[in-house]
Design an enzyme around this catalytic site. Structure first.
Site, mmCIF file in Angstrom:
data_model
loop_
_atom_site.group_PDB
_atom_site.id
_atom_site.type_symbol
_atom_site.label_atom_id
_atom_site.label_comp_id
_atom_site.label_asym_id
_atom_site.label_seq_id
_atom_site.Cartn_x
_atom_site.Cartn_y
_atom_site.Cartn_z
ATOM 1 N N ASP A 132 0.671 -1.237 -0.037
ATOM 2 C CA ASP A 132 -0.100 -0.027 -0.083
ATOM 3 C C ASP A 132 0.678 1.389 0.127
ATOM 4 O OD1 ASP A 132 0.800 -0.215 2.463
ATOM 5 O OD2 ASP A 132 -1.164 -0.170 3.650
ATOM 6 N N SER A 133 2.105 1.187 0.056
ATOM 7 C CA SER A 133 2.982 2.191 -0.142
ATOM 8 C C SER A 133 2.779 2.846 -1.593
ATOM 9 C CB SER A 133 4.598 1.856 -0.083
ATOM 10 O OG SER A 133 4.789 0.321 -0.651
ATOM 11 N N ASP A 149 -0.711 -6.294 0.270
ATOM 12 C CA ASP A 149 -1.173 -5.605 1.327
ATOM 13 C C ASP A 149 -2.729 -5.377 1.426
ATOM 14 O OD1 ASP A 149 1.082 -4.937 2.996
ATOM 15 O OD2 ASP A 149 1.420 -3.341 1.874
ATOM 16 N N LYS A 165 -0.926 -9.589 3.392
ATOM 17 C CA LYS A 165 -0.112 -9.057 4.413
ATOM 18 C C LYS A 165 -0.962 -8.180 5.384
ATOM 19 C CE LYS A 165 3.374 -5.800 4.155
ATOM 20 N NZ LYS A 165 2.792 -4.775 5.044
ATOM 21 N N GLU A 198 -1.283 -5.470 8.713
ATOM 22 C CA GLU A 198 -0.134 -4.854 9.866
ATOM 23 C C GLU A 198 -0.997 -5.117 11.199
ATOM 24 O OE1 GLU A 198 0.990 -1.216 7.256
ATOM 25 O OE2 GLU A 198 0.254 -0.780 9.061
ATOM 26 N N GLU A 232 9.620 -3.946 10.672
ATOM 27 C CA GLU A 232 9.994 -2.703 10.369
ATOM 28 C C GLU A 232 10.411 -1.587 11.374
ATOM 29 O OE1 GLU A 232 8.046 0.969 7.379
ATOM 30 O OE2 GLU A 232 6.867 -0.951 7.679
#
Length: 262
Positions: free
Chosen positions: A44-45, A83, A113, A115, A182
């Site tokens: 999602d970056s 993501d 993925k 978070e 991270e």
């Protein structure tokens, strides 16, 4: 042979480091895949690197599916992970099923993925894995929590480090096949890596993880601002600027094209 989630776990057992990069388009996916990258992450970056947002928060599930479909068409060997964007899995397990299911069915990714390592996230991971959806975890600095955490290194105190360690253990027990660590201290990342049976993928977490991931636009020198833990392997921003400048100059003085194409 295409790389699988089980193969990544074997890589850890064999001591073979895992190389991962983000990617959002067909052409670059082909290049990274052929170059031997093990894991391609449709992160999602893309909100910041491609869509021009200040954070990852505005990215939608439809945008992720759109980009992941393009990457899928350019990927043959690497494991493809996507993501789950902000607020596409936090509301309920049912919402997470819907979002993850669309990414697998419509985009053809092999894993998702998400978070966080708090109890709700751990429960979500367990339910998704139980349903046959491979999940990669993500602890430490979690960019979707930017308004709580900022972009500062996490886990600096003993208490904070212990919390991240316990989150990583809980995600492994829930069935995650790998965990992104991270922007945490190197010694904490080393401790987590030694404790887990599944691979850790570091980003700004030092050299002791089982693998590394970076944003591709950062390593290619395309980003306006580089995170402190990124390494620039090429300055494509300068190369592209020079190439486009040369093209523009030639068009304006009518030296391009220099002869008819036929």
């Amino acid at each position: 042979m295409p790389i699988t989630t089980q193969q990544l776990i074997r890589f850890k057992q064999e001591g073979r480091a895992i190389a991962a990069l983000t990617v959002w388009d067909y052409a670059l996916a082909q290049i990274l895949d052929e170059a031997g990258v093990d894991v391609l992450l449709v992160g999602d970056s893309l909100g910041m690197a491609i869509l021009g947002y200040d954070t990852t928060l505005p990215v939608t599930l439809d945008e992720m599916i759109h980009h992941a479909k393009a990457v899928r068409r350019g990927t043959r060997r690497a494991l493809l992970v996507a993501d789950l964007p902000f607020m596409t899995y936090q509301e309920s397990v049912e919402q997470a099923f819907h979002s993850a299911g669309r990414l697998l069915k419509e985009a053809g990714v092999q894993a998702v993925k998400l978070e966080g390592g708090h109890p709700t996230a751990v429960t979500t991971v367990a339910r998704l894995v139980e349903a046959g959806i491979p999940v990669m975890g993500h602890v430490g600095l979690t960019p979707q929590s930017v308004h709580q955490l900022g972009y500062r290194q996490q886990g600096g105190s003993q208490e904070a480090g212990e919390k991240i360690l316990l989150q990583a253990i809980a995600l492994e027990q829930a069935g995650a096949f790998a965990i992104v660590l991270e922007h945490i201290p190197s010694d904490l990342a080393c401790q987590i890596t030694q404790k887990l049976m599944i691979p850790t993928i570091g980003i700004g977490a030092g050299p002791h993880c089982d693998g590394q991931v970076l944003v591709t636009s950062d390593i290619l020198g395309l980003s306006n601002r580089q995170p402190p833990f990124a390494k620039v392997y090429a300055n494509l921003r300068e190369t592209i600027t020079q190439a486009v400048g040369k093209y523009t100059a030639e068009v304006r003085v009518r030296s391009f094209p220099d002869k008819p194409p036929f």
